[in-house]
Write an enzyme that holds these catalytic residues in place. Structure first.
Site: not given
Ligand SMILES: Nc1ncnc2c1ncn2[C@@H]1O[C@H](COP(=O)(O)OP(=O)(O)O)[C@@H](O)[C@H]1O
Ligand SMILES: [Mg+2]
Lengths: 250, 82, 776, 82
Positions: C69, C72, C120, C572
């Protein structure tokens, strides 16, 4: 409809920040967690008055001619919506000044603050369907004699945004009877049968006033309906124009 | 008919924003004698006399509380309490 | 501070503290690195970097910062392709790009915009309300940390089948969490997505986006420079909530049992859930904007996943020296927290600022005004090391870059699975199609009521779209648009999209289709696309087939952006989205940011604004049903090729729509995507509460005309007086265009000639009834 | 330090939609033994030992409850309860 529709704001121009055409000064309170203070101040300016920022910890109302307690989630709506704000320094000053006739408008969270501080009767509770609801809502102006509603025709229907989680107006039956009898139900939810009441308010009540009509609280948001670019209509502007009219008369 | 009360509170290690805000407001109002506030939920149930403790426990766990963040207590209330 | 709980003095409880000298003295102590998600070789590398075993606090920091997370590690080698494909010209308006908290682009008139989407997912499955709420809170702080005022949020949601019991558990909680936090924060929600698919059962996706605006000269970045400058931690207190959140919930060790602690302090059963306090965040935002305005900060960083571990190491490594942190100065909410726990805590609503010594008092004064707790917890040094002490004992002494930026990098195996051929070969061509008018009528009603096409009002009505008074477009518009400020007519627009079904059929082109749709949604509102962000939701990177999907999607998106000339400014990655070993549909959510010079010219969706309007279909319709919603709803079929992408055509279409809105030639427009023409026309009529008469092109099979999902198409409503001017503009660009009907204000019906006449009431009942029936 | 619990409940004549929703959910899940549910609030306070009963009553009445819609009970909890 309001006769505000021809006002300077409805031509879609970007709002002009400091046009105080009338000399009127209207206070807009900010508590921690207040959200719609920027909108309320903008509405005051659109209507032609000066918006005076009032801070929750102040005890000085800076000589304003009227006060708007705006919407939002002051203190997070924690405990009960409006409960913590009602006990702040600035509200002490507002309660005092209101006794002397200062016009006060509570919008949404501001309405909750006014009931919690005893300026208006009753209480606002969790919506019957238990969800936050944001939608454009038709209201009928039931009384156009308060200082905040003179610009509307009697029985005018206006479309303004509504957004709340705790907007269900409740009060003892005797209080409701008294409000109805005295014409103190100022705004009522109207619209398609079965779907017109967004939160389960008793008597479809959207807004009420004090006995002298100088203090008004409502759940929907007239300050979000001052320009058809950013709101459903400009029907809400009449509220701010009304109070300015009353200030100019004195 | 019996009466049952269930209190649900946020686990102590988890933030209770409401309690925090109330404590702040009490402080500003001069109630300095209060040093901690936690806010939870209080349920009052009317139930059949023959409902079992296990049933009540299950109801509290699955319907009244969120076990991920809350704990609860179940209490039968004497009839006179009504 | 008056409104805080009494300080829990750490001395009260006996805290076991593992120090650097203890680590030197006991090199062979066994450490629970595997439980913290570190692999053997990663642990060995940490020992090499430090020349000793890590302390518990160091281990906690490395493990969380080296998690998938935060580091990466599986995606880095692929993401670098975005950099390689971004030309200098594309970069010309970029003030900050990949690597910063969020990308920033210059939009003219001295204004800049920052925007980002973040996932999330896992926390929201465990605790839907709080998971979604803190997802919104986290992305808003990212935007704030760029020096911007957050002005709008969006949410991209994906769930299992709409009628599944577990969807009924998670959806209402997630929606009210997104609303509960965003509404209380005072940020209008201007758009998003709600998608249902079997593959998300057990792994819903909760992505949240935020847009912020700032004066371009006011940008801040996360860096700690200037020895002697103070590090101030402000906002909520640090507690035991969310400890292990990142390593347990958001990384490969996800187990959902919430039992992981940090370091050897895993003694307590700590919930991995964080509870959001939107009120605290609202105050934090206002307080932060006030310190920005007064020019009181040098650098700033939000505390998100990995809490102080991340904030201190990132600030220190982006600066020019080192940093000393006194961990015992961190205000705590619990007693007896160990250094590892304090560093790992993911307590929400906290920020970290670097402030010159002469401005510390002024900074703290602003915090007092807003009743935000603030403490100096550290100092910038010139040692080049991040040193953290706890009651005078050194518990961390590391080169900060090794924590924040020099984590492991993996080139995971990538392999196109053989099953891909099978999927492609299974075309929709043999699926039975409706042909009679009755069948087509039935299909229209069935399609518009299906979970992926029905009205989102049940969801979006729980979100405040009016707050701040600058929202010019929000649901059900194709894109959200907000005015940058009261005294300007400049606006920013944003749309996010992804069709995971297309991406499953072809990840490269699927990602481009997501880009094309978001781009089209932005131009349909009248704005010019300017920059791109993404949130790449995929299965396990340890599965070569998933890594193939991922690498293809990244390549497709990057190549597509290069073709359109708009840069990817950030993004992300969320891996390990799977139930058992079954991965979700590859879901690269693409967000396109647009700019509109004059918000008064934005284009709305609903017809009926003008007395007479002609409906014109722009673009070409082909027989394209692979991955379509029709194949899904009617045949539960997924196979074949997704619709063809043509980004050059999208670009010309965009020029037409932007010019059309700018010059007042169009009164409404809606793009065609899932559900095709039928869906678009129904939505235009229902939104505008006005009827229309449609004549389908004679050369097309009515079924194909109504339901094909060919790209680069938009329906526009053109006032009679503008028709000639508009059609000439299209002809000049040689853009395919078909006059398909007129608006009929006098009759509340949608009349599709030779197919069906449907009353608006009947359409509305079908379109609006679905979600309330499932979730109310 | 002493501990005090305050329970606040909505007056019986006022609709409690949360209680009603829970009752509905219980019914659908087959918990027919529950015939009524009302949801209120539960506060846990830590207070100075010398705080008076009158003070506590005032805090409950003026802060924790809204007498227009709610009733409340204040209860000191024996130390062992901590
Ligand atoms: N989760 C959500 N949050 C906010 N808005 C949403 C959400 N889901 C959908 N919307 C809004 O509802 C409208 C319809 O959504 P959708 O059909 O997905 O749009 P499109 O097909 O144009 O991408 C859009 O305005 C979209 O932004
Ligand atoms: Mg669209």
């Amino acid at each position: 409809m309001t006769d505000a529709s021809n006002s300077q704001a409805s031509n879609g121009q970007a709002p002009n920040s400091d046009t105080n055409l009338t000399g009127a000064r209207i206070g807009v309170i900010t508590f921690p967690g207040t959200l719609d203070d920027v909108d309320a101040a903008r509405a005051v300016r659109y209507a032609g008055a000066e918006a005076v920022a009032l801070w929750h910890a102040d005890d000085d109302l800076q000589g304003v001619d009227a006060v708007v307690v705006p919407g939002g989630f002051s203190y997070g709506d924690y405990l009960r919506a409006g409960a913590i704000s009602a006990r702040t320094t600035v509200m002490g000053a507002v309660v005092e000044a209101a006794k002397g006739g200062l016009p006060v408008l509570g919008i949404c969270n501001g309405f909750q603050v006014l009931t919690e501080s005893g300026l208006l009767p009753g209480a606002l509770m969790r919506n019957e369907h238990l969800r936050f609801i944001c939608r454009d809502q038709w209201l009928r102006v039931e009384n156009n004699t308060t200082v905040w509603t003179t610009r509307y025709e009697p029985g005018a229907e206006i479309l303004v945004p509504l957004k709340n989680a705790e907007g269900r107006y409740v009060a003892d039956a005797s209080v409701i009877d008294e409000l109805e009898a005295e014409g103190r139900v100022i705004f009522r939810y109207v619209g398609a049968e079965g779907d017109h009441n967004p939160n389960g308010s008793l008597g479809d009540i959207a807004g009420i006033s004090s006995a002298d009509g100088r203090i008004v609280g409502l759940m929907p948001h007239p300050e979000h309906a001052i320009d058809a670019l950013t709101g459903p209509t400009d029907d809400g502007l009449g509220i701010f124009l009304s109070v300015i009219d009353s200030l100019l008369k004195v | 008919m019996a009466r049952v009360e269930v209190d649900v509170v946020i686990k102590t290690e988890i933030l209770d924003p409401q309690g925090k805000a109330i404590l702040g407001a009490l402080g500003r109002a001069g109630h300095s004698g209060v040093t901690e506030v936690r806010q939870g939920k209080h349920f009052e149930l009317v139930v059949d006399d023959d409902i079992s403790d296990a049933d009540l426990e299950g109801i509290a766990e699955h319907f009244l509380a969120n076990p991920v963040i809350e704990t609860w207590t179940v209490r039968r209330v004497p009839e006179s309490g009504l | 501070m008056p409104n805080e709980q009494s300080t829990a003095s750490p001395e009260e409880a006996v805290v076991h503290v593992d120090t650097v000298s203890a680590a030197q003295a006991s090199p062979d102590v066994a450490q629970p690195y595997r439980e913290l998600g570190l692999k053997d070789d990663e642990y060995t590398r940490i020992r090499e970097i430090l020349g000793r075993r890590p302390t518990e606090a160091e281990l906690a920091m490395y493990s969380v910062m080296w998690s998938e997370h935060c580091s990466y590690k599986s995606s880095k080698v692929h993401l670098s392709y975005f950099g390689k494909t971004t030309t200098d010209e594309m970069k010309s308006k970029m003030l900050a790009g990949i690597g910063e908290n969020a990308g920033v682009v210059d939009i003219g008139d001295g204004w800049a915009v920052t925007f980002k989407v973040e996932s999330h997912n896992h926390p929201s499955y465990v605790e839907p309300y709080q998971g979604a709420a803190t997802g919104v809170g986290g992305i808003v702080r990212d935007i704030l940390a760029m020096g911007a005022r957050p002005v709008a949020v969006m949410d991209q949601l994906r769930f299992g089948p709409a009628d599944a019991a577990d969807t009924r558990r998670v959806l209402p909680g997630i929606v009210s969490g997104v609303g509960g936090y965003g509404n209380c924060l005072g940020l209008p929600n201007i758009g998003g997505e709600v998608v249902f698919d079997e593959s998300y059962a057990g792994n819903p996706l909760v992505n949240a986006a935020c847009i912020g605006v700032l004066r371009s000269e006011d940008m801040y970045t996360a860096h700690a420079s200037g020895a002697g400058n103070k590090v101030i931690l402000y906002g909520s207190r640090t507690g035991l909530d969310g400890i292990g959140g990142v390593s347990v919930l958001a990384s490969d060790t996800f187990s959902g049992d919430g039992s992981a602690g940090a370091g050897s302090n895993a003694r307590r059963k700590l919930p991995s859930v964080q509870v959001g306090d939107p009120f605290a965040e609202k105050v934090l935002i206002e307080c932060t904007l006030e310190v920005f305005a007064a020019d009181l900060v040098v650098g700033i960083q939000d505390l998100g996943g990995a809490g102080l571990s991340c904030a201190t190491s990132e600030l220190a490594s982006a600066g020019d020296g080192g940093m000393h942190v006194w961990l015992d100065k961190v205000p705590l909410r619990a007693t007896g927290m160990s250094p590892a726990e304090i560093l790992s805590s993911e307590s929400q609503e906290r920020m970290c600022a670097v402030v010159t010594p002469d401005k510390v008092e002024a900074f703290l004064e602003v915090c007092r005004k807003w009743e935000v707790e603030a403490d100096v917890i550290g100092e910038v040094t010139d040692t080049g090391r991040l040193v953290i002490t706890f009651h005078d004992e050194v518990v961390v002494d590391v080169p900060p870059r090794t924590v924040a930026h020099e984590g492991p990098v993996y080139s995971r195996p990538v392999e196109r699975p053989a099953s891909q051929d099978v999927l492609e070969a299974n075309t929709p061509d043999s699926l039975e199609r409706p042909s009679t008018p009755e069948e087509l009528r039935e299909t229209i009603l069935r399609m518009i009521a299906s979970p992926n096409l029905c009205s989102r009002a049940w969801v979006t009505d729980q979100y405040d779209r009016y707050v701040r008074g600058n929202t010019v477009l929000a649901q059900p518009a194709d894109s959200g648009v907000v005015r940058v400020s009261d005294d300007s007519n400049l606006g920013v627009s944003m749309a996010t999209d992804c069709n995971g079904r297309y991406t499953a059929l072809d990840p490269y082109h699927g990602a481009q289709l997501a880009l094309a749709e978001a781009y089209r949604n932005v131009v349909t509102g009248g704005a010019a696309p300017t920059a791109v962000t993404n949130c790449l939701n995929f299965g396990s990177p340890e599965d070569p087939a998933v890594m193939w999907q991922f690498s293809e999607a990244v390549k497709g998106l990057a190549d597509g952006c290069a073709q359109l000339g708009i840069p990817v400014t950030g993004g992300n990655v969320s891996f390990y989205n799977q139930t058992g070993t079954t991965a979700i549909l590859p879901t690269p959510v693409v967000g396109v940011l647009g700019v509109i010079d004059d918000v008064r010219r934005r284009t709305i969706v609903g017809v009926g604004q003008e007395a007479g309007e002609t409906l014109i279909l722009l673009g070409e319709t082909l027989d394209e049903f692979g991955g379509s919603e029709w194949a899904n709803v009617v045949h539960n079929h997924l196979g074949g090729r997704p619709p063809a992408v043509n980004l050059d055509t999208e670009r010309v279409l965009g020029e037409i729509l932007i010019a059309g809105s700018r010059d007042g030639m169009i009164s409404a427009a809606h793009d065609l995507s899932e559900g095709g023409l039928a869906q678009a026309v129904v939505e235009m009529c229902l939104t505008g509460e006005t009827g229309a008469r449609i004549v389908l092109p004679a050369d097309l099979d009515p079924f194909v005309a109504l339901f094909s999902e060919s790209t680069a198409r938009v329906v526009v409503a053109v006032p009679r007086s503008e028709e000639l001017r508009f059609t000439e503009m299209c002809q000049a660009r040689q853009f395919p265009m078909t006059r398909i009907g007129v608006v009929i204000p006098e009759e509340p019906v949608l009349d599709i000639q030779d197919v069906a006449t449907l009353s608006l009431d009947e359409l509305r009942t079908a379109w609006e009834g679905t979600l309330p029936a499932l979730f109310a």
